[in-house]
Design an enzyme around this catalytic site. Structure first.
Site, PDB file in Angstrom:
ATOM      1  N   HIS A  21     -31.079 -44.823 -69.379  1.00 23.73           N
ATOM      2  CA  HIS A  21     -32.262 -43.852 -69.303  1.00 23.73           C
ATOM      3  C   HIS A  21     -31.959 -42.571 -69.893  1.00 23.73           C
ATOM      4  CE1 HIS A  21     -35.580 -42.241 -66.308  1.00 23.73           C
ATOM      5  NE2 HIS A  21     -35.678 -41.662 -67.533  1.00 23.73           N
ATOM      6  N   HIS A  23     -33.750 -39.950 -73.001  1.00 21.21           N
ATOM      7  CA  HIS A  23     -34.926 -39.930 -74.258  1.00 21.21           C
ATOM      8  C   HIS A  23     -34.182 -38.899 -75.339  1.00 21.21           C
ATOM      9  CE1 HIS A  23     -38.075 -40.948 -71.455  1.00 21.21           C
ATOM     10  NE2 HIS A  23     -37.529 -40.555 -70.588  1.00 21.21           N
ATOM     11  N   HIS A 201     -41.103 -46.059 -66.661  1.00 21.22           N
ATOM     12  CA  HIS A 201     -41.189 -45.124 -65.394  1.00 21.22           C
ATOM     13  C   HIS A 201     -41.851 -45.369 -64.690  1.00 21.22           C
ATOM     14  CE1 HIS A 201     -38.827 -43.104 -68.884  1.00 21.22           C
ATOM     15  NE2 HIS A 201     -38.658 -42.196 -68.376  1.00 21.22           N
ATOM     16  N   GLU A 204     -41.195 -41.799 -59.771  1.00 21.57           N
ATOM     17  CA  GLU A 204     -40.433 -40.466 -60.048  1.00 21.57           C
ATOM     18  C   GLU A 204     -41.456 -39.489 -59.188  1.00 21.57           C
ATOM     19  OE1 GLU A 204     -38.911 -37.236 -63.324  1.00 21.57           O
ATOM     20  OE2 GLU A 204     -40.508 -38.750 -63.861  1.00 21.57           O
ATOM     21  N   ASP A 282     -31.418 -38.724 -68.415  1.00 21.30           N
ATOM     22  CA  ASP A 282     -32.789 -38.374 -68.849  1.00 21.30           C
ATOM     23  C   ASP A 282     -32.817 -37.647 -69.988  1.00 21.30           C
ATOM     24  OD1 ASP A 282     -35.685 -38.595 -68.310  1.00 21.30           O
ATOM     25  OD2 ASP A 282     -35.464 -37.466 -66.487  1.00 21.30           O
ATOM     26  N   ASP A 283     -33.028 -36.266 -69.766  1.00 19.83           N
ATOM     27  CA  ASP A 283     -33.459 -35.284 -71.003  1.00 19.83           C
ATOM     28  C   ASP A 283     -32.134 -34.273 -70.700  1.00 19.83           C
ATOM     29  OD1 ASP A 283     -36.066 -35.888 -72.028  1.00 19.83           O
ATOM     30  OD2 ASP A 283     -36.370 -36.329 -70.030  1.00 19.83           O
TER      31      ASP A 283
END
Length: 347
Positions: A21, A23, A201, A204, A282-283
């Protein structure tokens, strides 16, 4: 005791792991953003990389997304996308990631007139280099923006067909609020018919029901985030019983106020309930760290997680990947050997 904890943290950081996961657009560090802006003649509204980094104070998913999409504007050429992905793969390899399944958001680029013929060659060149020079197995998952229409998503999936052999799955990201899984049922049916692996997703900022609907209405094989599944004990039992993986991102969840702090994160509870959870970034350029930083933050805040728990998180990441079974078995073997060499309990 403190020395044992530090030894466990060191062992986790040095262990082979998968990241499922992340991006690629979310790995755009401020320094690279400014370098690309200069190269492409783009004017950013921040005066320096330090000022941009200081803007990473988010109070919601949407406040992050607003800045995230603005940052994408510096990505204009094939070389830009290569530089972005190659920088991530180098960081991942330094964190001992052996398998990365990386999201990319085509709609963030096609809406700006940057097409598949621009970003795909750059992204693919970076994957080839990562495999050749770093020994890192990597694949891409085409991720669609849920705040846009399903028809837009279907059109994007169709536009991606000339590149279909170069991505392994379909995902769904962006804001959950007002965009439930059922909005994309036709899109996922088409992706399933094309043989793509399916993730989404859910849970969340959305409720536990979104996790269930992503499984039942979309056919998702993995759930990205999924932490609100804990609000439904029956769903938790289902996730555990069916071995459905949740790709949890601890630093992201705290940064976006899903949890007030790391000590309040429910990943340990989900793990101890038998759910196949794992740690991801994630980011990471926006949320304060790559995958090892997420492991470190989680383990530091949760002393109840022991070496067997850490091993399980690492093994979950490998087993939940979409890599061939033989590759997974080899990576698990390396993890087992590493754990034994450290004298740690694998449970």
């Amino acid at each position: 005791m403190a020395s044992q904890r530090l030894a466990l943290l060191d062992a986790v950081c040095a262990a082979p792991k998968a990241e499922l996961h992340v991006h690629i657009e979310g790995t755009l560090e401020p320094e690279l953003a400014f370098a690309l802006a200069r190269r492409n003649g783009v004017t950013l509204r921040w005066r320096s990389s330090a000022e941009l980094r200081a803007a990473y104070a988010f109070d919601s998913l949407q406040s992050f997304l607003d800045l995230y999409y603005a940052g994408c504007d510096v990505l204009r050429t094939e070389q830009d996308f290569f530089d972005l992905a190659w920088a991530y793969f180098q960081r991942a390899a330094s964190d001992r990631v052996v398998r990365a399944e990386v999201f990319f958001d085509p709609q963030s680029h096609t809406a700006r007139g940057v097409g598949f013929d621009v970003f795909m060659p750059g992204l693919l060149r970076a994957v080839a280099r990562a495999q050749q020079q770093l020994g890192l197995s990597a694949a891409y998952i085409l991720c669609l923006l849920r705040h846009l229409s399903e028809d837009d998503g279907i059109a994007t999936l169709q536009a991606a067909q000339p590149w279909a052999q170069h991505f392994i799955g379909l995902g769904l990201d962006s804001s959950e609020r007002g965009n439930p899984p059922e909005k994309f049922a036709r899109l996922y049916a088409q992706a399933r018919a094309q043989g793509l692996r399916l993730v989404a997703h859910a849970g969340e900022e959305g409720p536990a029901a979104y996790v269930r609907d992503a499984l039942d209405l979309l056919g998702a094989e993995r759930i990205d985030h999924g932490v609100h599944a804990a609000d439904d004990p029956a769903l938790v039992r289902r996730l555990a019983g069916q071995g459905i993986a949740l790709t949890v991102c601890p630093l992201s969840n705290v940064k976006l106020c899903v949890f007030p702090d790391m000590a309040a994160h429910n990943l340990p509870a989900l793990l101890h309930a038998g759910v196949k959870v794992m740690v991801n970034s994630d980011d990471p350029a926006y949320f304060g760290g790559y995958v090892n930083a997420n492991y470190q933050a989680l383990l530091a805040a949760h002393p109840e997680l022991d070496s067997a728990d850490a091993y399980r998180l690492l093994r979950n990441s490998l087993e939940a990947s979409f890599a061939p079974a033989g590759r997974i078995a080899a990576w698990v073997g390396k993890l087992d050997a590493h754990w034994r060499a450290q004298g740690l309990d694998a449970g």
